[in-house]
Design a protein around this motif. Sequence first.
Motif, mmCIF file in Angstrom:
data_model
loop_
_atom_site.group_PDB
_atom_site.id
_atom_site.type_symbol
_atom_site.label_atom_id
_atom_site.label_comp_id
_atom_site.label_asym_id
_atom_site.label_seq_id
_atom_site.Cartn_x
_atom_site.Cartn_y
_atom_site.Cartn_z
ATOM 1 N N LEU A 137 0.863 -1.183 0.000
ATOM 2 C CA LEU A 137 0.000 0.000 0.000
ATOM 3 C C LEU A 137 0.895 1.228 0.000
ATOM 4 N N ASP A 138 0.732 2.049 -1.030
ATOM 5 C CA ASP A 138 1.481 3.306 -1.097
ATOM 6 C C ASP A 138 0.692 4.369 -0.354
ATOM 7 N N CYS A 144 -2.903 0.503 -4.200
ATOM 8 C CA CYS A 144 -2.612 -0.807 -3.657
ATOM 9 C C CYS A 144 -2.071 -1.696 -4.765
ATOM 10 N N PHE A 145 -1.055 -2.493 -4.433
ATOM 11 C CA PHE A 145 -0.439 -3.367 -5.430
ATOM 12 C C PHE A 145 -0.439 -4.811 -4.953
ATOM 13 N N LEU A 146 -0.761 -5.729 -5.859
ATOM 14 C CA LEU A 146 -0.622 -7.149 -5.576
ATOM 15 C C LEU A 146 0.485 -7.653 -6.477
ATOM 16 N N ARG A 147 1.569 -8.184 -5.867
ATOM 17 C CA ARG A 147 2.748 -8.611 -6.632
ATOM 18 C C ARG A 147 3.148 -7.546 -7.654
ATOM 19 N N ASP A 148 3.227 -6.282 -7.223
ATOM 20 C CA ASP A 148 3.654 -5.150 -8.044
ATOM 21 C C ASP A 148 2.662 -4.755 -9.132
ATOM 22 N N GLN A 149 1.490 -5.387 -9.185
ATOM 23 C CA GLN A 149 0.459 -4.978 -10.130
ATOM 24 C C GLN A 149 -0.563 -4.108 -9.385
ATOM 25 N N ALA A 150 -0.818 -2.914 -9.903
ATOM 26 C CA ALA A 150 -1.783 -2.031 -9.255
ATOM 27 C C ALA A 150 -3.172 -2.666 -9.292
ATOM 28 N N ILE A 151 -3.847 -2.670 -8.150
ATOM 29 C CA ILE A 151 -5.194 -3.252 -8.107
ATOM 30 C C ILE A 151 -6.222 -2.237 -7.618
ATOM 31 N N GLY A 152 -5.822 -1.020 -7.382
ATOM 32 C CA GLY A 152 -6.821 -0.025 -6.969
ATOM 33 C C GLY A 152 -6.170 1.240 -6.491
#
Length: 152
Positions: A137-138, A144-152
């Motif tokens: 979480l930035d 929010c990132f899951l395994r460096d992929q932005a998810i929201g």
Amino acid sequence: MAETILLVEDEMRIARWTQTYIEKAGYGCIWASNGKDALHMARREQPDLIVLDLMLPEIDGWTVCEHLREESDVPIIMLTAKVSEQDVIQGLRLGADDYVKKPFSTDELIASIEATLRRANGKAGPDNRLVVGNLTLDLHTRQCFLRDQAIG
Ligand code: CA
């Protein structure tokens, strides 16, 4: 007071130098050489973090991790000679907070200890990111990132 690390490792040579480096990094370090002692010491000494080898005599690291999770939220870093993703995922599912592959450098282990303690204390890193498992979480962008992929 310095935070106390419980090191669970049956190979005395590895345990000795690991303990030395943990202490050099400014932490207290207590040592258990098997899973049974590890559980006793975790209850008695209430360490701030546990470094847990998976390959242990009597009770293996998976089982120790499972028992620990039944009674506390103490951060756990697994030491694993196993390299398959499946083993790592199983450990994280059982409640481990991070893992370090053997053979590891002491710098790598200390970095993991520092990051895991910081997360456990609910503080973001210097880059203002909170990391929990595969989730990041930035706090600046609130992305929010899951395994460096932005998810929201
Ligand atoms: Ca071992």
